[in-house]
Design an enzyme around this catalytic site. Structure first.
Site, PDB file in Angstrom:
ATOM      1  CG  ASN A 208     -34.320  33.478 -37.562  1.00 45.32           C
ATOM      2  OD1 ASN A 208     -35.236  32.793 -37.109  1.00 45.32           O
ATOM      3  ND2 ASN A 208     -33.504  33.044 -38.501  1.00 45.32           N
TER       4      ASN A 208
ATOM      5  CG  HIS B 213     -41.279  37.176 -35.634  1.00 43.31           C
ATOM      6  ND1 HIS B 213     -41.150  35.795 -35.648  1.00 43.31           N
ATOM      7  CD2 HIS B 213     -42.460  37.443 -36.237  1.00 43.31           C
ATOM      8  CE1 HIS B 213     -42.211  35.260 -36.237  1.00 43.31           C
ATOM      9  NE2 HIS B 213     -43.009  36.241 -36.605  1.00 43.31           N
TER      10      HIS B 213
ATOM     11  N   GLY C 206     -34.838  27.016 -43.675  1.00 44.39           N
ATOM     12  CA  GLY C 206     -34.812  26.786 -42.239  1.00 44.39           C
ATOM     13  C   GLY C 206     -36.114  27.047 -41.530  1.00 44.39           C
TER      14      GLY C 206
END
Length: 255
Positions: free
Chosen positions: A118, A135, A203
């Site tokens: 995220n 990222h 997640g």
């Protein structure tokens, strides 16, 4: 693999995992878009994943930025607004608390790490300190000319597309489709994963590589895997524990 079908099964597996975490020397949590979705941040995958009829694959690329930097920045400015208004949820807070409770080892290295795909910064806002951002970071602006990087949380940005003091276009400090992961963050992620005795998969469906390969590296080095996700993941078959449900409900029970 320990899956659960009843509330009592889940409670038992939570107790087992909590004991395993307490006994482990090093623990790493690999997190994906699902943990942020519980804070109301869209995943941009599946139904409803479009923005103005564009998919992320059409916007988050160097070619898209070269073709229409204003359009790309309109999307990122909108996303920054959503993230700015969001708050860390109980799953983010639980991971931060797990880190806080664990001490550094004899070499001075922390024994708990969050490795995330995220870019929203919610882990840091929750209090996590040892965060590896594979990222990138949506709050960083990188100059496409001189390469300067600045931290900017202004919402909305005053002018789109933003420009550097050198005159060149600024781009979001994130990894786009077709770009390599930052080498320093990847090295930190590999080190944390291969040292871990317990890996929490939170997640994420664990289907996006190379990030998804970290769990395989950890498993190959002897780590046990716990999957916390409402939906099946590619790692379920290799996991010691599969805990079905929202991370915001399950992770606080590990404290």
């Amino acid at each position: 693999m320990a899956d659960h079908s009843t509330a009592s099964d889940l409670a038992g597996h939570v107790r087992e995992l909590r004991a395993a975490i307490d006994a482990a020397r090093h623990v790493v949590a690999l997190t994906g878009a699902g943990i942020s979705a519980e804070s109301g941040i869209p995943t941009f995958r599946g139904p409803g994943g479009l923005w103005r009829n564009f998919s992320p694959e059409q916007l988050a690329t160097p070619a898209a930025f070269a073709r229409d930097p204003r359009l790309v920045w309109e999307w990122y400015d909108w996303r920054r607004g959503l993230i700015h208004a969001a708050q860390p949820n109980p799953a983010h807070l639980a991971l931060a608390e797990l880190e806080r409770r664990r001490r550094e080892d004899a070499s001075g290295q922390t024994t708990f790490a969050v490795v995330t795909q995220n870019v929203d910064g919610l882990h840091e806002r929750a209090g996590s300190r040892n965060v590896v951002k594979l990222h990138g970071d949506i709050w960083l602006l990188r100059c496409s000319g001189c390469g300067a990087v600045t931290h900017n949380e202004q919402v909305p940005l005053p002018g789109l597309p933003p420009r550097c003091s050198c005159g060149a276009l600024l781009r979001p400090g994130v990894v786009w489709f077709g770009e390599s992961l930052p080498a320093d963050e990847w090295a930190r992620a590999m080190e944390a994963s291969t040292r871990a005795q317990i890996v929490l998969i939170v997640g994420t469906s664990a289907s996006v590589y190379p990030a998804a390969g970290l769990a395989g590296e950890a498993h190959g080095a002897g780590a046990r895997i716990a999957v916390v996700n409402p939906q099946p993941s590619d790692l379920d078959s290799a996991a010691t524990w599969v805990l079905r449900g929202p991370a915001g409900e399950i992770l606080p029970r590990l404290l």
